[in-house]
Design an enzyme around this catalytic site. Structure first.
Site, PDB file in Angstrom:
ATOM      1  N   HIS A   1      62.881  43.116 -14.311  1.00 53.96           N
ATOM      2  CA  HIS A   1      63.124  42.898 -15.753  1.00 53.96           C
ATOM      3  C   HIS A   1      61.810  42.721 -16.519  1.00 53.96           C
ATOM      4  O   HIS A   1      61.785  42.049 -17.540  1.00 53.96           O
ATOM      5  CB  HIS A   1      64.007  41.664 -15.994  1.00 53.96           C
ATOM      6  CG  HIS A   1      65.244  41.630 -15.157  1.00 53.96           C
ATOM      7  ND1 HIS A   1      66.442  42.174 -15.550  1.00 53.96           N
ATOM      8  CD2 HIS A   1      65.461  41.117 -13.908  1.00 53.96           C
ATOM      9  CE1 HIS A   1      67.343  41.996 -14.594  1.00 53.96           C
ATOM     10  NE2 HIS A   1      66.772  41.370 -13.584  1.00 53.96           N
TER      11      HIS A   1
ATOM     12  N   SER B   1      40.555  56.019 -31.497  1.00 53.25           N
ATOM     13  CA  SER B   1      41.359  56.119 -32.711  1.00 53.25           C
ATOM     14  C   SER B   1      40.459  56.609 -33.835  1.00 53.25           C
ATOM     15  O   SER B   1      39.261  56.340 -33.844  1.00 53.25           O
ATOM     16  CB  SER B   1      41.934  54.744 -33.047  1.00 53.25           C
ATOM     17  OG  SER B   1      42.147  54.627 -34.424  1.00 53.25           O
TER      18      SER B   1
ATOM     19  N   LYS C   1      39.756  50.957 -30.321  1.00 49.25           N
ATOM     20  CA  LYS C   1      40.875  51.488 -29.549  1.00 49.25           C
ATOM     21  C   LYS C   1      40.463  52.431 -28.421  1.00 49.25           C
ATOM     22  O   LYS C   1      39.524  53.193 -28.521  1.00 49.25           O
ATOM     23  CB  LYS C   1      41.844  52.254 -30.470  1.00 49.25           C
ATOM     24  CG  LYS C   1      42.613  51.396 -31.422  1.00 49.25           C
ATOM     25  CD  LYS C   1      43.559  50.422 -30.747  1.00 49.25           C
ATOM     26  CE  LYS C   1      44.802  51.103 -30.231  1.00 49.25           C
ATOM     27  NZ  LYS C   1      45.634  51.619 -31.330  1.00 49.25           N
TER      28      LYS C   1
ATOM     29  N   GLU D   1      50.846  58.750 -22.171  1.00 44.47           N
ATOM     30  CA  GLU D   1      51.934  58.822 -23.152  1.00 44.47           C
ATOM     31  C   GLU D   1      52.481  60.244 -23.256  1.00 44.47           C
ATOM     32  O   GLU D   1      53.692  60.455 -23.367  1.00 44.47           O
ATOM     33  CB  GLU D   1      51.432  58.375 -24.533  1.00 44.47           C
ATOM     34  CG  GLU D   1      51.150  56.887 -24.601  1.00 44.47           C
ATOM     35  CD  GLU D   1      50.446  56.514 -25.900  1.00 44.47           C
ATOM     36  OE1 GLU D   1      51.097  56.482 -26.941  1.00 44.47           O
ATOM     37  OE2 GLU D   1      49.227  56.269 -25.855  1.00 44.47           O
TER      38      GLU D   1
END
Ligand code: ARG
Length: 454
Positions: free
Chosen positions: A156, A277, A283, A290
């Site tokens: 979980h 970024s 970043k 992804e």
């Protein structure tokens, strides 16, 4: 260009209809398979005396020339041809004349397309299997360095029990191993020859399907000519196997995204596989992971598209089936690209064991071991579970972990506690004690690695 069936039909097809109908823009990638298939066909026709040896020789050298010229760029695909099969036959006939017109005896494009696809996907299946193995090696390479690197195992997404990082990575190796198994099963069913099914009903010529199959490296021939031209199970099976494989890559990607976040900080992905970024200078984005996660949906989509295309089709060939290629090519290309990126991304990632250990120390992941301690002292598990829960609650309140409490404090919960408790709840011991087959001890991870055959 002039249509092959000109003279049979009276009218001209509309140019819009031609564009709509054409598949050469995407089936041109089957040129090699189409040419090899034609060579085998000519050899078979000659062996049965259906064409002359001389015609066979002309056809074979003509086809060889086309292959060489396509590969060198001397010959370009004519996109006004309907498909790759028409194109090859047309160029051949232009180059060698009458003999070229004899090649299409005892075959149809319906079995040609099924043949080409099987040959093409057979090679792709082998290539993908190799790429999966490379990823397995990358995972095993990291695992080798981290059999003793403690981290929290999760359920979980809550810290649950101590494991080592190798054990976690090796779970993915098992998934990939099954993926290779699925590909090999699928390859076996794929590797039968449809050629000779002809349009749908076989042929009146005395052909030798077994010979043609053997020349092309097939294990046998499709037993039913109608099935031979209308079966696309091999595409569906491949796409199903690739969908499952992509689901595995997607889960791994999700973990990499989580692990490389500031919230976890378990790994650092190499600069080579992250992006910055355009606005936030701090970043380092896990774009590759992804995208792999994102492209998984695309491969599922390819599978769903072909399943849907096929579901209402009467036997045998229908033009709807031309839609098979873009779907299966896209699934294959996407899966390959993802595997090619994932392997070096794993290879070059930096593991941060300190942060993993810190997370392992803070999550009460030794609470099960605390309960097990009491059970070993004679307490029923349910009572031990309850007391351990109370101890965890007490620690949470005090901002402590289980290892911080004194024996006195433990005795306040149960007289069964003794000095021998502390090694039992030491995080490393808790991991190392999980020696059951396939469990999370470092010895088990080492054994898994040793038994791995990649
Ligand atoms: N381009 C067609 C395909 O991809 C080849 C088979 C065409 N057969 C036919 N009878 N129209 O499916």
């Amino acid at each position: 260009m002039a249509k092959m069936w000109e003279g049979v039909t009276a009218g001209q097809t509309d140019s819009l209809a031609d564009d709509f109908n054409s598949s050469i823009s995407f089936d041109k990638r089957l040129y090699k398979q189409d040419i090899k298939g034609s060579m085998a066909h000519a050899a078979m026709l000659a062996s049965r005396g259906i064409i002359s040896e001389e015609d066979c020789r002309l056809i074979t050298s003509g086809l060889e020339g086309i292959l060489t010229d396509l590969e060198s760029g001397a010959l370009a695909f004519d996109l006004s041809c309907e498909d790759i099969h028409m194109f090859v036959e047309q160029v051949l006939t232009e180059r060698i004349g009458e003999a070229g017109k004899r090649l299409h005896t005892a075959r149809s494009r319906n079995d040609q397309v099924a043949l080409d696809l099987r040959l093409y996907l057979r090679d792709e299946t082998d290539g993908i299997t190799q790429l999966i193995k490379e990823l397995m090696r990358a995972l095993a390479g990291q695992a080798e360095k981290h059999t003793e690197t403690i981290m929290p195992g999760y359920t979980h997404l809550q810290r649950a029990q101590p494991i080592n990082f190798a054990h976690h990575l090796l779970a993915y190796v098992q998934m990939l191993k099954r993926d290779c198994g699925r590909l090999s099963d699928c390859r076996a069913r794929m590797n039968v020859s449809p050629i000779g099914s002809c349009a749908l009903a076989g042929t009146t010529y005395d052909t030798d399907r077994a010979m043609e199959a053997e020349l092309l490296g097939f294990d046998g021939v499709c037993a039913n000519s109608m099935d031979g031209v209308s079966d696309r199970d091999f595409c569906l099976e491949l796409m199903s196997a690739l969908s499952i494989m992509m689901m595995h890559l997607s889960r791994l990607s999700e973990e990499l995204i989580l692990w490389s976040s500031w919230e976890f900080r378990f790994v650092r992905l190499s600069d080579a596989f992250t992006t910055g970024s355009s606005i936030m200078p701090q970043k380092k984005n896990p774009d590759m992971a992804e995208l792999i996660r994102g492209k998984t949906g695309r491969v599922y989509g390819d599978l769903a598209a072909l399943l849907t295309t096929l579901k209402g089709l009467p036997l045998a060939y229908n033009k709807d089936m031309q839609e098979d290629k873009e779907a299966v090519f896209d699934a294959v290309d996407t899966a390959k690209m993802c595997l090619k990126v994932m392997a070096p991304m794993i290879d070059t990632m930096t593991v941060l064991p300190e942060n993993m250990l810190k997370a392992a120390r803070e999550g009460f992941i030794n609470a099960t071991d605390l309960a097990d301690y009491l059970v070993r002292k004679g307490m029923p598990f349910r009572s031990a579970y309850k007391i351990s829960g109370q101890i965890v609650a007490c620690c949470t309140e005090k901002g402590k972990v289980l290892e911080d409490l004194s024996l006195e404090e433990y005795k306040g919960f149960s007289e069964l506690f003794g000095e021998d408790l502390f090694p039992e709840i030491d995080i490393r011991n808790c991991m190392e004690k999980r020696t059951s087959e396939g469990g999370a001890s470092s010895a088990s991870a080492a054994k898994q690695l040793k038994e791995l055959e990649i």
